[in-house]
Write a protein that holds these residues in place. Sequence first.
Motif, PDB file in Angstrom:
ATOM      1  N   UNK A   1     -10.155  -8.975  -4.758  1.00  0.00           N
ATOM      2  CA  UNK A   1     -10.909  -8.474  -4.915  1.00  0.00           C
ATOM      3  C   UNK A   1     -11.722  -8.678  -6.716  1.00  0.00           C
TER       4      UNK A   1
ATOM      5  N   UNK B   1      -6.424  -3.425 -17.276  1.00  0.00           N
ATOM      6  CA  UNK B   1      -7.157  -2.198 -16.996  1.00  0.00           C
ATOM      7  C   UNK B   1      -5.529  -1.786 -16.214  1.00  0.00           C
TER       8      UNK B   1
ATOM      9  N   UNK C   1      -1.325   4.191  -1.816  1.00  0.00           N
ATOM     10  CA  UNK C   1      -2.583   4.497  -1.100  1.00  0.00           C
ATOM     11  C   UNK C   1      -2.570   4.450  -0.076  1.00  0.00           C
ATOM     12  N   UNK C   2      -1.729   4.800   0.741  1.00  0.00           N
ATOM     13  CA  UNK C   2      -1.101   5.109   2.047  1.00  0.00           C
ATOM     14  C   UNK C   2       0.615   5.290   1.851  1.00  0.00           C
TER      15      UNK C   2
ATOM     16  N   UNK D   1     -11.529  -5.588  -7.965  1.00  0.00           N
ATOM     17  CA  UNK D   1     -12.382  -4.442  -8.250  1.00  0.00           C
ATOM     18  C   UNK D   1     -12.582  -4.182  -9.261  1.00  0.00           C
ATOM     19  N   UNK D   2     -12.797  -4.469 -10.296  1.00  0.00           N
ATOM     20  CA  UNK D   2     -14.048  -4.047 -10.802  1.00  0.00           C
ATOM     21  C   UNK D   2     -15.338  -2.879 -10.747  1.00  0.00           C
ATOM     22  N   UNK D   3     -15.276  -1.628 -11.440  1.00  0.00           N
ATOM     23  CA  UNK D   3     -16.537  -1.603 -11.608  1.00  0.00           C
ATOM     24  C   UNK D   3     -17.642  -2.365 -12.229  1.00  0.00           C
TER      25      UNK D   3
ATOM     26  N   UNK E   1      -5.719  -6.123  -7.927  1.00  0.00           N
ATOM     27  CA  UNK E   1      -6.351  -6.503  -6.012  1.00  0.00           C
ATOM     28  C   UNK E   1      -6.858  -7.841  -6.697  1.00  0.00           C
TER      29      UNK E   1
ATOM     30  N   UNK F   1       0.726  -1.289  -0.366  1.00  0.00           N
ATOM     31  CA  UNK F   1       0.255  -0.354  -0.031  1.00  0.00           C
ATOM     32  C   UNK F   1       0.645   1.468   0.114  1.00  0.00           C
TER      33      UNK F   1
ATOM     34  N   UNK G   1      -0.386   7.696  -9.131  1.00  0.00           N
ATOM     35  CA  UNK G   1      -0.818   6.200  -9.357  1.00  0.00           C
ATOM     36  C   UNK G   1      -0.922   6.253 -10.631  1.00  0.00           C
ATOM     37  N   UNK G   2      -1.544   7.009 -11.234  1.00  0.00           N
ATOM     38  CA  UNK G   2      -1.991   7.412 -12.708  1.00  0.00           C
ATOM     39  C   UNK G   2      -1.504   6.733 -13.635  1.00  0.00           C
TER      40      UNK G   2
ATOM     41  N   UNK H   1      -8.409   3.954 -16.396  1.00  0.00           N
ATOM     42  CA  UNK H   1      -7.361   4.619 -16.105  1.00  0.00           C
ATOM     43  C   UNK H   1      -7.149   5.341 -17.334  1.00  0.00           C
TER      44      UNK H   1
ATOM     45  N   UNK I   1      -2.708  -0.910  -9.991  1.00  0.00           N
ATOM     46  CA  UNK I   1      -2.967  -2.540  -9.806  1.00  0.00           C
ATOM     47  C   UNK I   1      -3.631  -3.176 -10.036  1.00  0.00           C
TER      48      UNK I   1
END
Lengths: 234, 409
Positions: A91, A154, A54-55, A93-95, A89, A49, A81-82, A107, A87
């Motif tokens: 899970x 992605x 992200x952190x 994390x698709x929309x 993940x 992270x 980040x962009x 992105x 990234x």
Amino acid sequence: MIQIKNLHKSYKMGSSSLHVLKGINFEVEEGELVAIMGSSGSGKSTLLNILGMLDGADEGEYILDEVPIKNLNETKAAKYRNKFLGFVFQSFNLINYKSALENVALPLYYQGIQRKERQSLALDYLERVGLKDWATHLPSELSGGQKQRVAIARAMASRPKVLLADEPTGALDTKTSYEVMDLIQKINDEGKTILVVTHEPDIAQMCKRVVQLKDGIIIKDEKVDQVLASENVQ
Amino acid sequence: MFNKDRWREIFETIGKNKLRTFLSGFTVALGIFIFIILFGLGNGLKNTFQEFFLDDASNAIYIFPGKTSLPYKGFKANRRIDFENEDLEDIKLNFPMFTEHVTPRITRSALTRYKSQSNSYTTRAVAPGYQFIEKTILMKGRYINQTDLKSKTKHAVIGRLVAKDLFKTEDPRGKYIDIGSTVFKVIGVFQDDGGDNEERFIYIPFTTRQLIEKSNDKVGEIIVTFPKELGHPGAMAFESSLKKYFKDKKSIDPSDPNGIFFRNQTDNLKQTQQFAVVLQLIVSFVGLGTLIAGIIGISNIMVFVVKERTKELGIRKALGATPRSVIEMILQESVFITTLSGYFGLFSGIVVLKNVGLRLEDYFIKNPFIDFGTAFSATIVLIIFGAIAGYIPAKRASRIKPIVALRDE
């Protein structure tokens, strides 16, 4: 590509504080495929992270592609980040209301690329992960392995310097895991720097270097003989 | 602000989250719709009320002659009091600051005839100022004027229903009618909001009436209007000085309750105005309440929407969305939906009001309407509050670190 010196991070848990990272030092060269291993609570996700902006770290130095990463505000972090990072993940994390193609193009939208170009670029990346025919499908219509491949497409679409994968195979069965690792190895072979957080030794063996974390420090950091995932896919 | 790509992104989001869009749009549309309907009905109630109570001028004092009940200054009790022309002039002379119009009113009933049609009508002999007291509206021709008074002309202004009874479809202007054996020329036709009875009167110059009645100078009752600016206390003070003046002039015991009578419309005015204020308060309260309910509704929806999207926003941030772009996206989307549905509610409310408006007169609601300015500003207010209600959770969501947003699963 990545230089980290004396990285510390602790989380406040009420009155006490939990020291998660206790002085991490390591470097990653361009084109490396590094597995970060460790049991849960060893700090591997925290490290990722911080690497992913992200952190933030409490202490220490972090240089990414010769750019010192410090005192980031949210806007600057988002831009880095962009520009630098992709990234993947556990899970996915698709929309969920966007099609595979739109997910991959997202992105690029934040990079300010025009719609037509975005769509054709996204389609290219989907083709590279073998999902061109699934471009218009929603994530709910895809299998776990397909979802993860869309997520990898992605992450790749923004042409990042470094790909960060947090347990990319954690939610997948062995066969699908190896297919995903095969894809990651191929991307690495094209010269992309990739960091994979995992707790599965077989997945770690498919990387070129393994970093072992325990209780917030690196206890082992060694090059390994890479096992080709394609050989394990029947 | 206009960015084709962003709009496309927003339209896609709206199109693919129909329930969410519908919920927030519906809340706003319903809020505005109910606001407009209630406000319009409230206004309709007010209109009915005004029609009922504010037909005649409210800034008038009526003075009626009576009979004394106490002996005073050598006069016996039970003496009849009369007003004369001179009294009219005296009021104007003594109270120039307080009088607008001073007019007598001599009421007689007489058989009125035109050709073969005849009927009994009440004739009121008045001065030109009386038109303002009754708020008479002329449909045709003119009212009695000063020349009529001076030359004692035999001119008559007849009510709409008198014209209908006697003349049917004929134009009464210039025709001659027989009122109690005297021939009058009709110079005008009037209507009055006060109802049918008011439209069965005939007005003639009071000087003509005096001429017919053997050239006397009796004026019957006197009606005085005062400037509205006097207000209630001013009108009361004016009334008591008039009372004092007339009792003195007509030699009536100051404690005699009969002699002359006063009716001050300002008492009515005060009551009606208070009632109107209360009505206005109720209407505003209902409107404000609906608006607040709408604002609370849209705020709840916005909190829910942002909560539901937390994970999506986390993903977007991980992919490089800046906090600002996150806030802008949510705001633009919510303002777009609230504006569109707000105006949808606005226009459907106005259309419904227009359509049911005429059918509600039986229920004491006349001509319900909402002026466009009020409706428009209410919609703007709701949009602004919708935006504020969206901004607060959006701001918080934009500050959430992506890892926190992505963690739950």
